[in-house]
Design an enzyme around this catalytic site. Structure first.
Site, PDB file in Angstrom:
ATOM      1  CE  LYS A 281      -4.580   0.919   2.123  1.00  0.00           C
ATOM      2  NZ  LYS A 281      -5.686   0.320   2.653  1.00  0.00           N
ATOM      3  CD  GLU A 366     -18.879  -2.275   8.339  1.00  0.00           C
ATOM      4  OE1 GLU A 366     -19.292  -3.131   8.111  1.00  0.00           O
ATOM      5  OE2 GLU A 366     -18.833  -1.789   8.080  1.00  0.00           O
ATOM      6  NE  ARG A 394     -22.672  -4.659   3.947  1.00  0.00           N
ATOM      7  CZ  ARG A 394     -21.074  -5.359   3.344  1.00  0.00           C
ATOM      8  NH1 ARG A 394     -20.672  -5.093   3.607  1.00  0.00           N
ATOM      9  NH2 ARG A 394     -21.157  -4.054   1.979  1.00  0.00           N
TER      10      ARG A 394
END
Ligand SMILES: Cc1ncc(C[n+]2csc(CCOP(=O)(O)OP(=O)(O)O)c2C)c(N)n1
Length: 619
Positions: A281, A366, A394
């Site tokens: 990254k 979640e 969600r």
């Protein structure tokens, strides 16, 4: 080469040296453009070679290329002819920070909530196979972070590997979500990646790949045999293969030639294949590499050389929450903080430093966060789940049936509530008030400033037998707005003289509501403004107050449909209170990316526009 006129046709003609140069040029371009607009710089710097290789091997848009979560699709946008639009990345009338169907035939899904791409890939590849389009391939690029989401595993479970379909899953393993990805899956990927054998294997694998002509399934079989051997050495449990997938890897995701050869083999296979690519990254950009916290996952406007923000950031709602929950954690050892892979962005990093044993990062999960919080509450703890408003969507079922039905004392802290701006339709926090409005026993507080945030948060964690929630917007917290008076738990923020209009201001709308009252006064319209602090359940005192006014206006930073105005309307009906009720809020539409102020202006949620509307309503 000129990226502004770049096309996929050119990509296919390029030599290895030119491809290397292209990758370098794309990195310079990304740093230059994203430092001016803000956006997901680190993730995109990590997928430059991977995206080039995918586009060289697959024939988009005939073949479908999906990026999960969608935030790392900038290189894909450049390669598919959109480089000239990057000055307006995430800006009004400009290109989106995520895939967008209106921008290009190369974008098939408009995602940005994580872990959906494998389900899309399952459906599309199954559909292609059922509808006789078996010459079309589907490629899903999924991060190690997005793989921690339950949907990814539901999809893997359904991707019947025996089936004849053309599906390649590229696992973009950079070991990080925002911060390092943790949990069992991350450990498994680490086993594959960081084995002492890795370097040797990678070297041997690369040599094999470079020397092997690609002639379809036969060669795949040879290579696969080798890889299976590798995998058995480094990860005897072979999870991906035990699930029935062909596994290729680990591959150096920055080696275009190795990626291309592996992808070609995967393409030929004719059944779902997992290609495990190792990437870095922030690759090639020192400030990102040196950022140990988040590797420039998402940045605002920064100096491209130093990576430092150009504007000093004002104290934010997130900082206020961060300090207060840490203070509460010190006083109350039952508090457990839960994040879904967003420790820094939610401000829980500070709590985590003081109480690592009471901080849980569940990954991008979640739903699991909410049900496991119900379990923690059962066991006597008080969980505080800090997430962005949009991601609560969600976990609605878990909130309703695992937390509320079980009378579990769980506190939800929703950051980024209301119109957020540059991230577009999926990231506006405009549904939470409507969603929580239909949860029995739910307590929802909406603070107008930092003092009220602290007060409501403390009240939330004291509620032991029901879900509680505090919601606040993105950005700078305003200086505290003191009330003229507090009556029956309601703050009177502005008192109009013999006012006929009552404005019920929800949370952070308070500053604007007071401006509305002042502006209206100059036009001889007297308005009283109140802040109920708690909006669910709405206090009977608020409804009783409405009876004193001929016109009541609810101002809220969420969808009007089923929001606080609807709750007030129902209560007025039930009590037979006679006044005309109006609503200022967000219409039931998907709202494109733009600056928050621009969107509010479009929606006529500005002091001047609201006064004009009120003036029309009372005449
Ligand atoms: C459901 C959901 N929760 C949280 C987020 C916020 N989010 C955006 S990207 C990201 C990390 C993604 O990590 P990974 O898939 O590994 O991609 P990387 O950025 O490392 O390339 C998170 C948590 C989200 N987009 N969707």
């Amino acid at each position: 080469m000129d990226l502004n006129t770049f096309s996929l046709g050119v990509l296919h003609e390029m030599s290895p040296a030119q491809l290397k140069e292209l990758a370098a040029q794309i990195r310079v371009f990304l740093i230059d453009k994203v430092s001016k607009t803000g956006g997901h710089l680190g993730p995109n710097l990590g997928v430059v070679e991977l995206s080039i290789a995918v586009h060289r091997v697959f024939d988009s848009p005939k073949d479908i290329i999906l990026f999960d979560t969608g935030h790392q699709s900038y290189v894909h946008k450049i390669l598919t002819g959109r480089a000239d639009q990057f000055d307006l990345l995430r800006q009004r009338n400009g290109i989106s920070g995520y895939p967008n169907r209106r921008e290009s035939a190369h974008d098939v899904i408009e995602n940005s909530h994580a872990s959906t791409a494998l389900s899309w890939a399952d459906g599309i590849s199954r559909g292609f196979s059922l509808s006789g389009q078996s010459d079309r391939h589907v490629v899903a690029v999924v991060g190690d972070g997005a793989l921690t989401g339950g949907m990814s595993w539901e999809a893997l479970n359904n991707l019947s590997p025996e089936s004849e379909r053309n599906l390649v899953i590229v696992v973009n393993d950079n070991e990080r979500s925002y911060s390092p990805t943790i949990g069992g899956l991350a450990t498994y990927l680490t086993t594959l990646r960081a084995s002492r054998e890795y370097e040797r294997i990678l070297g041997r694998g690369k040599r094999m790949l470079h020397n092997t002509p690609v002639v379809g399934k036969y060669i795949y079989g040879t290579l696969h045999g080798l890889k299976k051997g590798i995998k058995d050495m480094v990860a005897p449990q072979g999870m991906f293969e035990d699930l029935g997938f062909k596994y290729l890897g680990p591959i150096d995701g920055h080696d275009i030639a190795a990626m291309e050869k592996t992808l070609l083999m995967a393409k030929e296979f004719g059944a779902p294949v997992i290609v495990h690519a190792i990437t870095e990254k922030g690759r090639g950009y020192t400030p990102a590499i040196e950022d140990m916290a988040e590797k420039f996952h998402a940045v605002g406007i920064v100096d491209p050389v130093t990576g430092k923000p150009l504007k000093a950031s004002a104290p934010s709602w997130t900082n206020t929450f961060s300090d207060e929950i840490t203070a509460i954690g010190r006083e109350n050892s039952k508090i457990v903080a839960i994040t879904a892979a967003m420790l820094g962005p939610t401000g829980l990093d500070k709590f985590a430093q003081s109480f690592p044993e009471r901080t849980i990062d569940v990954g991008i999960a979640e739903q699991h966060a909410v049900t496991s919080a119900a379990g923690l509450a059962y066991a006597g703890m008080h969980p505080v789940i800090a997430i962005y408003s949009t991601f609560l969507n969600r976990a609605f079922d878990q909130l309703l049936l695992d937390v509320a039905l079980h009378n579990a004392g769980v506190t939800f802290v929703l950051d980024r509530a209301g119109i957020t701006g540059d991230d577009g339709p999926s990231h506006h926090g405009i549904w939470d008030l409507a969603l929580t409005g239909i949860v029995p026993n739910m307590h929802v507080g909406a603070p107008r400033d930092g003092a009220r945030l602290k007060e409501i948060l403390r009240e939330c964690v004291a509620i032991e037998n029901a879900p509680s929630m505090v919601r606040f917007p993105k950005g700078a917290v305003p200086t505290d707005i003191s009330a003229v008076e507090r009556v029956d738990g309601i703050d009177i923020l502005h008192r109009g003289l013999a006012a006929q209009v009552l404005v019920i201001s929800v949370g952070a709308m308070a500053g604007m509501a007071i401006e509305v009252a002042q502006l209206a006064k100059a036009q001889s319209i007297e308005i009283t403004v109140i802040d109920p602090l708690w909006v669910k359940p709405i206090s009977p005192a608020v409804i009783a107050l409405c009876a004193n006014y001929s016109t009541v206006v609810v101002m809220e930073d969420g969808i009007k449909h089923a929001g606080i105005a609807s709750t007030v309307s129902e209560a007025l009906r039930n009590t037979g209170t006679n006044c005309s009720l109006h609503s200022i809020g967000v219409p039931l539409e998907f709202i494109e990316h733009s600056k928050r102020a621009e969107i509010l202006e479009d929606l006529e949620i500005t002091p001047a526009a609201i006064v004009q509307q009120i003036s029309g309503w009372i005449s």
